[in-house]
Scaffold this active site. Structure first.
Site, PDB file in Angstrom:
ATOM      1  CG  ASP A  70      -0.370  -0.072   3.015  1.00 43.83           C
ATOM      2  OD1 ASP A  70       0.074  -0.013   2.640  1.00 43.83           O
ATOM      3  OD2 ASP A  70      -1.171   0.045   3.510  1.00 43.83           O
ATOM      4  CB  CYS A  71       4.295   2.335   1.295  1.00 43.63           C
ATOM      5  SG  CYS A  71       3.467   1.589   3.020  1.00 43.63           S
TER       6      CYS A  71
END
Length: 759
Positions: free
Chosen positions: A483-484
């Site tokens: 997700d980063c």
């Protein structure tokens, strides 16, 4: 006076890939600060201490005071207050946004990120202090001022009953109470110091059965210190690293945080390492137990755990496994010829420890394995270069606020916060006015991408590809996260559409392709994305989760947040680069959408695993579906999610969800049905994205009114209850959320509700 330093090295023992961009650490300078500055700091500290049982969360005021001195602050626009009967106008929202952005831009660091508190857990600092005490480095690494601030922090977060919790807002636990009591003793406090607070802490421990009832992680820490016997621990054999990889229980198949903590623990257990027995350690043996130390039944202690700590009780199969290892296997491995195998396992473990250290520039994936790895390096060789390389990186984990000095849950949340902040600022459509802020943030995103895979055979080291990923914190940390990477990619793509005269040169397309490659590579067969790696084993592995305090830690599970972020990033990418790996991108999106729909709860919500909780998860669930064109009018999944969110709106117009939702997996309101600016913003963003404005605008107007009225006089937003979580049961601070999400929600409300309404 303390000063926050940004993107600086300052030690020949520090290694970096990008000139320390994103690094943040606090340094004490006795010559710094006017009498007025010092008085402001003391006032903030006193106010926190006086109210600590009511408001347990610090507001990051020391950093704010520093930036207010250093940065030119434009005149603050008049505060907006709206009565319940008043309409919310576009002018009111724009003023609120400008006030919020004017303030938020003053707390941006010169390298482009927003520094902030990432504390919350109460079991991190003890590991550091125990390690520094054992290695004799306590007074070398920490000044008297460091120790004073740490003592302040520990006393400030002692509960009224005398104990300490797992996290700053949690009820007292044996794990928290014993470790923080021990930490205060190692920091120089006597058994009766602290105006009776040490005695209160000790009473809590003894009244709840004493330190034999501490959790397995606590037993391990006390054992290396010498205040507990290794025979009172369940086995952590390093031989597990020698098993063939095809076995589902191989540690290489576990969630990386889990295996990276149990790796050094198994090294220390295999060696039965015990630090120097000092007078303080001998005294602790008397202070922590309900019977004399030599009378403790260590075999019985192995499976004891205080009921206050028991989030994940051991199943019977685990008790049988540990008993077999303890009574049959360990005696064989402790003497010849079994000792040869033990020696080989220990060598394998330290080899993997060094690989992790070197490839994170001695930051390590998290604070627990950071200090454990450092201890292992010292145990292997007290004069080693590896140990010396570890020491300066300790400061990357220490954060100072008005409640004292804490150890953070990572070396910061730099990239994560910056990715969200960029999206929030762009959502306001006030790009030109805040161009310099965006340009600095853009530079930070470009400088924080991971540009290389880890060296060597990734399979041998159980590592996934990294090249093209974005990390949670800094490029030097370097662990890739799904997700980063997605949020970094989204921010980079959005900024590439803004004129470069405003935000600087866009990121090279090749680097965007590499990010997309990482995202696609992380998709599991069920369509979901986990955090750092693919899901490599089975959920039944939780049966051998020895950590009584945490849930769902053994494998890397797929999450709605990671999966939704990937969908949103790939949709944005596909619009700008429709020809790149079209079939794979399309398939990845399609499978991810099906996964998100399949895990929606019957009430329309999604459980959020990384923040509080159903509000957060539902924002991600909705945004993932909205990205592919679904709305509450054409998707029953989105409609059901909106119904769920609307059912939780408070009379104030806001939303306020308690951290109890995370551990109990049932939606819980905050005490007194209070609203929270962050939950409110998440709910608003989900509803606006879903098309709520086309059905009924009233809930959005009420929510906007709450956010506008919540803004503080200086344009900041208030720090309310804790909003981050990990492993179901431990809360963590995201200090920037109180600024980012109200700005983002009001920005979308202005552009997609009020301005559309006017057209």
């Amino acid at each position: 006076m303390w000063k926050l330093k940004i993107a600086e090295g300052g030690s020949p023992w520090l290694r970096t890939t990008n000139n320390h961009v994103g690094r943040q650490f606090w340094e004490f300078d006795p010559n710094l600060g006017t009498p007025e500055d010092l008085a402001a700091v003391e006032e903030a500290r006193k106010s926190f201490s006086d109210n600590r049982f009511v408001q347990k969360h610090s507001a990051d005021l020391l950093m704010r005071l520093q930036f207010s001195r250093e940065n030119l602050i434009s005149p603050v626009l008049p505060q907006v207050k709206i009565e319940d009967t008043d309409d919310v106008t576009e002018e009111m929202v724009e003023t609120t946004l400008k006030r919020g952005l004017d303030f938020y831009s003053t707390i941006q660091a010169h390298d482009g990120h927003w520094p902030g508190d990432y504390g919350g857990p109460m079991f991190l600092l003890p590991g550091l202090i125990i390690t520094l005490s054992i290695t004799g480095a306590l007074n070398t690494v920490l000044s008297e001022q460091h120790k004073q601030e740490m003592r302040r922090y520990l006393y400030n977060h002692q509960n009224e009953d005398g104990g300490w919790g797992l996290h700053i807002e949690g009820p007292s636990t044996m794990f928290g109470s014993v470790l923080n009591y021990v930490t205060l003793r190692l920091l120089g406090e006597g058994p009766n110091d602290g105006d009776g607070d040490m005695e209160k802490g000790r009473d809590w421990i003894l009244n709840h059965g004493g330190a034999t009832n501490i959790t397995s992680w606590g037993k391990m820490w006390l054992s290396v210190l010498g205040a507990f016997e290794w025979s009172g621990n369940n086995p952590l054999p390093p031989e597990i690293w020698l098993l063939p990889y095809f076995l589902p229980i191989h540690p290489g198949r576990m969630w990386c945080h889990c295996r990276m903590v149990y790796l050094p623990m198994s090294y220390l257990y295999g060696k039965r390492f015990v630090g120097p027995i000092t007078s303080t350690v001998l005294s602790l043996r008397k202070e922590l137990f309900t019977v004399p130390y030599h009378e403790v039944n260590w075999n019985e202690a192995r499976n004891l755990c205080a009921k206050e700590d028991l989030y994940y009780p051991h199943p019977l199969v685990q008790d049988i496994l540990w008993a077999s290892l303890h009574k049959i296997v360990e005696p064989v491995l402790m003497r010849w010829p079994g000792a040869n195998l033990r020696e080989k396992a220990i060598r394998t473990a330290i080899e993997h420890i060094h690989y992790e250290d070197e490839n994170t520039r001695y930051i390590c994936i998290g604070p627990v394995n950071k200090v454990l790895n450092m201890l292992c390096c010292w145990v292997e060789d007290p004069n080693s270069e590896a140990f010396k390389l570890h020491l300066p990186r300790i400061h990357d984990f220490l954060w100072l606020a008005e409640d004292g000095m804490k150890m953070q849950g990572y070396n910061g949340s730099q990239l994560w916060d910056t990715g969200f902040a960029i999206q929030a600022i762009l959502a306001t459509n006030l790009v030109e006015e805040y161009g310099p802020v965006l340009e600095k943030a853009h530079s930070f995103v470009k400088n924080s991408q991971v540009l290389e895979d880890c060296p060597g055979d990734l399979n041998y080291w159980y590592r996934h590809i990294s090249k093209g990923a974005w990390p949670f914190s800094t490029a030097d940390h370097g662990w890739p996260i799904s997700d980063c990477t997605a949020e970094g990619l989204k921010a980079a793509l959005l900024l590439s559409k803004v004129p470069k005269a405003i935000v600087g040169e866009p990121i090279d397309a090749k680097r965007l392709y590499e990010a997309v490659n990482v995202i696609i590579s992380l998709q599991n067969a069920d369509g979901g994305l986990a955090t750092y790696e693919l899901t490599r084993s089975y959920p039944w592995l939780e049966l051998i989760n020895p950590a009584e305090t945490f849930g769902d830690i053994v494998i890397d599970y797929p999450y709605v947040e990671c999966t939704s972020a990937a969908i949103q990033a790939l949709i944005s990418f596909r619009k700008l680069y429709p020809g790149h790996r079209k079939k794979e991108v399309d398939e990845c999106i399609e499978k991810a959408v099906k996964f998100i729909e399949s895990i929606q709860a019957a009430d329309g919500s999604w459980y959020g695993s990384w923040a509080v909780c159903f509000t957060y998860g539902t924002w991600f669930g909705v945004k993932g579906l909205v990205a592919v064109g679904k709305t509450l009018k054409n998707s029953p999944h989105v409609a059901k999610a909106c119904e769920f969110l609307l059912s939780k709106q408070q009379p104030s117009g806001g939303w306020g969800e308690s951290y109890l939702s995370c551990q109990d997996k049932v939606y819980s309101n905050l005490d007194g049905n209070r609203s929270h600016v962050v939950n409110t913003a998440w709910a608003m963003l989900a509803l606006i994205g879903a098309g709520q404005a086309e059905v009924d605008r009233k809930p959005l107007h009420r929510a906007a009114r709450y956010l506008i009225n919540a803004q503080m006089e200086n344009g900041d937003f208030p720090q309310q209850e804790i909003m981050g979580v990990f492993n179901r049961n431990c809360m963590i601070t995201y200090a920037a959320y109180r600024n980012i999400f109200p700005i983002w929600a009001l920005g979308e409300y202005r552009c997609q509700v009020l301005l559309q309404q006017g057209e």
